[in-house]
Design an enzyme around this catalytic site. Structure first.
Site, short mmCIF file in Angstrom:
data_model
loop_
_atom_site.label_atom_id
_atom_site.label_comp_id
_atom_site.label_asym_id
_atom_site.label_seq_id
_atom_site.Cartn_x
_atom_site.Cartn_y
_atom_site.Cartn_z
N ASP A 125 0.78 -1.23 0.00
CA ASP A 125 0.00 0.00 0.00
C ASP A 125 0.82 1.29 0.00
N CYS B 236 -15.91 -6.70 -16.98
CA CYS B 236 -17.00 -5.79 -16.57
C CYS B 236 -18.12 -5.78 -17.61
N CYS C 229 -21.86 -3.88 -17.72
CA CYS C 229 -22.31 -3.55 -16.35
C CYS C 229 -21.91 -2.12 -15.98
N CYS D 278 -21.63 -0.16 -10.34
CA CYS D 278 -20.84 0.64 -9.39
C CYS D 278 -21.01 2.14 -9.68
N CYS E 200 -22.72 4.66 -6.79
CA CYS E 200 -21.86 5.57 -6.01
C CYS E 200 -22.65 6.83 -5.62
N CYS F 277 -14.89 11.27 -3.50
CA CYS F 277 -15.07 9.91 -2.94
C CYS F 277 -15.12 9.92 -1.41
N CYS G 205 -15.46 3.47 2.46
CA CYS G 205 -16.74 3.24 1.78
C CYS G 205 -16.61 1.98 0.95
N CYS H 106 -19.27 0.73 -3.97
CA CYS H 106 -19.00 0.31 -5.35
C CYS H 106 -18.49 -1.12 -5.43
N CYS I 31 -21.02 -4.94 -6.80
CA CYS I 31 -20.36 -5.59 -7.94
C CYS I 31 -20.77 -7.06 -8.02
C1 B12 Z 1 -4.58 6.49 -3.12
C2 B12 Z 1 -5.36 5.24 -2.84
C3 B12 Z 1 -6.71 5.38 -2.57
C4 B12 Z 1 -7.48 6.69 -2.84
C5 B12 Z 1 -7.70 6.82 -4.37
C6 B12 Z 1 -8.30 5.52 -4.98
C7 B12 Z 1 -8.06 5.33 -6.46
N1 B12 Z 1 -8.95 4.59 -7.09
O1 B12 Z 1 -7.07 5.81 -7.00
C8 B12 Z 1 -8.76 6.48 -2.01
C9 B12 Z 1 -8.54 7.07 -0.60
C10 B12 Z 1 -10.05 7.06 -2.57
C11 B12 Z 1 -8.78 4.95 -1.90
C12 B12 Z 1 -9.92 4.23 -1.65
C13 B12 Z 1 -9.95 2.85 -1.52
N2 B12 Z 1 -8.89 2.02 -1.49
CO1 B12 Z 1 -7.08 2.57 -1.90
N3 B12 Z 1 -5.31 2.91 -2.43
C14 B12 Z 1 -4.72 3.98 -2.83
C15 B12 Z 1 -3.25 3.68 -3.21
C16 B12 Z 1 -2.35 4.10 -2.05
C17 B12 Z 1 -2.78 4.35 -4.52
C18 B12 Z 1 -3.79 4.19 -5.68
C19 B12 Z 1 -3.39 5.01 -6.85
O2 B12 Z 1 -2.24 5.00 -7.29
N4 B12 Z 1 -4.35 5.76 -7.41
C20 B12 Z 1 -4.14 6.52 -8.61
C21 B12 Z 1 -4.95 5.89 -9.75
C22 B12 Z 1 -4.65 6.53 -11.07
O3 B12 Z 1 -4.51 4.56 -9.78
P1 B12 Z 1 -5.47 3.31 -10.03
O4 B12 Z 1 -6.89 3.70 -9.87
O5 B12 Z 1 -4.96 2.14 -9.24
O6 B12 Z 1 -5.19 3.10 -11.58
C23 B12 Z 1 -3.95 2.57 -12.02
C24 B12 Z 1 -4.10 1.15 -12.53
O7 B12 Z 1 -5.13 0.49 -11.86
C25 B12 Z 1 -4.28 1.30 -14.01
N5 B12 Z 1 -5.64 1.34 -14.52
C26 B12 Z 1 -6.68 2.03 -14.05
N6 B12 Z 1 -7.76 1.80 -14.81
C27 B12 Z 1 -7.38 0.96 -15.79
C28 B12 Z 1 -8.11 0.42 -16.83
C29 B12 Z 1 -7.45 -0.44 -17.72
C30 B12 Z 1 -8.23 -1.02 -18.85
C31 B12 Z 1 -6.06 -0.74 -17.56
C32 B12 Z 1 -5.36 -1.62 -18.51
C33 B12 Z 1 -5.36 -0.19 -16.49
C34 B12 Z 1 -6.03 0.66 -15.62
O8 B12 Z 1 -3.69 2.54 -14.36
C35 B12 Z 1 -3.58 3.40 -13.25
C36 B12 Z 1 -2.16 3.92 -13.17
O9 B12 Z 1 -1.30 2.87 -12.82
C37 B12 Z 1 -3.31 2.11 -3.39
C38 B12 Z 1 -2.02 1.38 -3.04
C39 B12 Z 1 -0.95 1.55 -4.12
N7 B12 Z 1 0.25 1.81 -3.70
O10 B12 Z 1 -1.23 1.40 -5.31
C40 B12 Z 1 -4.49 1.70 -2.47
C41 B12 Z 1 -5.40 0.56 -2.93
C42 B12 Z 1 -5.71 0.80 -4.37
N8 B12 Z 1 -6.61 0.78 -2.14
C43 B12 Z 1 -7.21 -0.30 -1.78
C44 B12 Z 1 -8.46 -0.34 -1.10
C45 B12 Z 1 -8.84 -1.67 -0.44
C46 B12 Z 1 -9.28 0.79 -1.06
C47 B12 Z 1 -10.76 0.85 -0.62
C48 B12 Z 1 -11.57 -0.39 -0.92
C49 B12 Z 1 -10.81 1.18 0.89
C50 B12 Z 1 -12.22 1.49 1.39
N9 B12 Z 1 -13.08 0.50 1.57
O11 B12 Z 1 -12.55 2.63 1.61
C51 B12 Z 1 -11.24 2.09 -1.41
C52 B12 Z 1 -11.73 1.70 -2.82
C53 B12 Z 1 -12.18 2.89 -3.61
C54 B12 Z 1 -12.05 2.62 -5.10
N10 B12 Z 1 -13.17 2.41 -5.77
O12 B12 Z 1 -10.91 2.64 -5.62
C55 B12 Z 1 -6.47 -1.54 -2.28
C56 B12 Z 1 -7.23 -2.12 -3.50
C57 B12 Z 1 -7.30 -3.64 -3.58
C58 B12 Z 1 -8.05 -4.07 -4.82
N11 B12 Z 1 -8.55 -5.30 -4.78
O13 B12 Z 1 -8.18 -3.35 -5.77
C59 B12 Z 1 -5.04 -0.93 -2.60
C60 B12 Z 1 -4.30 -1.61 -3.74
C61 B12 Z 1 -4.23 -1.06 -1.28
C62 B12 Z 1 -3.72 -2.49 -1.03
N12 B12 Z 1 -2.43 -2.68 -0.98
O14 B12 Z 1 -4.49 -3.43 -0.89
N13 B12 Z 1 -7.55 4.41 -2.13
S1 SF4 Z 2 -20.05 -3.29 -10.65
FE1 SF4 Z 2 -18.22 -4.58 -10.92
S2 SF4 Z 2 -18.55 -5.65 -12.88
FE2 SF4 Z 2 -20.00 -3.94 -12.80
S3 SF4 Z 2 -18.90 -2.28 -13.87
FE3 SF4 Z 2 -18.51 -2.02 -11.68
S4 SF4 Z 2 -16.57 -3.08 -11.33
FE4 SF4 Z 2 -17.36 -3.81 -13.32
S1 SF4 Z 3 -15.70 4.15 -2.44
FE1 SF4 Z 3 -17.83 4.93 -2.24
S2 SF4 Z 3 -17.69 7.12 -2.77
FE2 SF4 Z 3 -15.77 6.14 -3.48
S3 SF4 Z 3 -16.18 5.56 -5.63
FE3 SF4 Z 3 -16.76 3.77 -4.38
S4 SF4 Z 3 -18.98 4.07 -3.95
FE4 SF4 Z 3 -18.18 6.02 -4.66
#
Ligand code: B12
Ligand code: SF4
Ligand code: SF4
Length: 333
Positions: A120, A174, A177, A180, A184, A203, A230, A233, A237
């Site tokens: 993380d 996905c 669908c 999510c 949200c 968020c 939260c 989403c 799923c």
């Molecule tokens: C900052 C962060 C957050 C932020 C921003 C979330 C976000 N979506 O970016 C906040 C505080 C909102 C957050 C929330 C949560 N987080 Co968080 N978070 C992080 C952290 C530290 C960095 C994520 C990041 O770099 N974000 C920037 C965006 C651009 O990155 P990204 O969405 O991951 O997208 C990258 C790739 O996925 C890819 N990508 C994205 N979309 C697509 C689509 C395609 C087609 C392709 C090919 C690639 C691709 O490209 C992007 C650039 O690399 C990571 C740990 C880490 N070091 O990575 C944990 C992490 C992502 N979080 C995690 C968790 C568990 C959560 C929550 C569930 C916690 C909760 N219940 O509240 C929520 C989920 C919210 C959500 N829907 O994402 C887990 C996810 C596990 C999983 N199965 O996915 C991680 C990996 C931590 C861990 N080590 O387990 N988080």
């Molecule tokens: S609810 Fe799950 S399967 Fe449906 S669009 Fe969102 S991430 Fe994909």
């Molecule tokens: S974690 Fe909650 S507020 Fe954030 S994108 Fe998912 S449903 Fe929306």
């Protein structure tokens, strides 16, 4: 097999080479979607471009996933208005410690002495590499989803100076669908190119865990009864419909939906004692009280007036302002 013996249900290998998704990350940061999360936007943003910035000799990334799902209700199945909602991932022990211990064991079992563990907090694009390692696809909700295991799992990585045959990423399942996106409450999943991304500035998870200081007033209603994280989403799923549950006692719930009035009455010492070793401690005491004030305002129950009046007199001006905001809502007029 080794990874399973160290407590990980999912494992795969990706090459330790520059992140193909780095451009996505840069765009996300440049669009301001990281909000105030400085650790994503400062000099550590560039470190994410290549895992060898974390271990110069790295050749492979062993990516692991650890389930935290428990057979307890989802957000929408739990309707006790007097209670706070804490996100599923934070009901048990802090996953950073749990995964790190498992990865240390894995390194020892693999016989590597030079390695880097990430869970993380390291500047590594964890979901990108986990996808490449075959652990799942990146859903529209931006979570990594595994066809058999859903998305209720944490990610961790072991960077090693060993050539290991990489796995292949699975297809995106996905399809059409949009559950999510539609579920949200704050419309935080926004279009990006041909797909979607998450705007952290919208968020609930960001507001209740990461944001220090005031939560923008127009975003408070969407936070509902959430006081930490939260899950909506992921709750909706379909791939989580039959997600397996964890067997690790570390994730047995100890902080499931605590009564809001009790949370509002916590002293700093009781907050620390209650959430020691839990992810919730990240919100910090006054941040947590700020979240409790928002949740009480949104719930609008008459019995919350007295605790809100107490919070309105808090020494912390952010807590006091949020409690005054709550008391100004129609439910309390
Ligand atoms: C900052 C962060 C957050 C932020 C921003 C979330 C976000 N979506 O970016 C906040 C505080 C909102 C957050 C929330 C949560 N987080 Co968080 N978070 C992080 C952290 C530290 C960095 C994520 C990041 O770099 N974000 C920037 C965006 C651009 O990155 P990204 O969405 O991951 O997208 C990258 C790739 O996925 C890819 N990508 C994205 N979309 C697509 C689509 C395609 C087609 C392709 C090919 C690639 C691709 O490209 C992007 C650039 O690399 C990571 C740990 C880490 N070091 O990575 C944990 C992490 C992502 N979080 C995690 C968790 C568990 C959560 C929550 C569930 C916690 C909760 N219940 O509240 C929520 C989920 C919210 C959500 N829907 O994402 C887990 C996810 C596990 C999983 N199965 O996915 C991680 C990996 C931590 C861990 N080590 O387990 N988080
Ligand atoms: S609810 Fe799950 S399967 Fe449906 S669009 Fe969102 S991430 Fe994909
Ligand atoms: S974690 Fe909650 S507020 Fe954030 S994108 Fe998912 S449903 Fe929306």
């Amino acid at each position: 097999m080794l990874a399973r013996e160290c407590g990980f249900e999912l494992a795969g290998v990706a090459r330790a080479e520059p992140a193909a998704d780095a451009a996505r990350y840069r765009e996300w940061v440049e669009a301001g979607r990281a909000g105030d999360m400085r650790y994503l936007t400062d000099r550590r943003a560039a470190v994410r471009e290549d895992p060898r910035n974390l271990l110069a000799s790295a050749l492979s990334i062993v990516c692991v996933g650890k389930l935290y799902q428990t057979p307890w209700p989802h957000t929408a199945q739990f309707n006790d208005e007097e209670c706070a909602w804490i996100s599923r991932y934070a009901w048990g022990d802090d996953y950073h410690d749990v995964l790190r211990r498992g990865l240390e064991q894995l390194a020892a079992r693999m016989g590597v002495t030079e390695y880097k563990i990430c869970v993380d907090t390291a500047p590594l694009l964890e979901r990108s590499y986990a996808r490449l390692a075959g652990l799942g696809w990146i859903g529209k909700n931006t979570c990594l989803i595994n066809q058999q295991s859903g998305s209720w799992f944490f990610l961790g990585e072991l960077l090693v100076p060993m050539e290991i045959a990489p796995d292949a990423p699975p297809p995106d399942r996905c399809g059409t669908c949009r559950r999510c996106i539609e579920a949200c409450p704050t419309e935080a999943i926004v279009p990006h190119g041909a797909g979607y991304t998450l705007d952290a500035r919208l968020c609930t998870s960001y507001f209740t865990i990461e944001q220090r200081g005031p939560v923008p007033a127009h975003m408070r209603a969407g936070i509902g009864g959430h006081v930490f994280g939260c899950d909506i989403c992921q709750d909706v799923c379909p791939w989580n419909g039959r997600a397996p549950v964890t067997e690790d006692p570390a994730f047995t719930p100890r902080h499931f939906a605590p009564p809001l009035a009790e949370m509002a009455a916590l002293t700093e010492a009781t907050f620390r004692a209650m959430f020691r070793g839990s992810p919730v401690s990240r919100a910090r005491y006054f941040g947590f009280l700020r979240n409790v004030a928002i949740a009480m305002g949104n719930r609008g129950l008459p019995q919350f007036r007295a605790p809100l009046e107490k919070l309105a007199a808090s020494e912390d001006r952010v807590v006091a302002e949020h409690a005054r905001w709550a008391l100004g809502l129609p439910a309390f007029q």
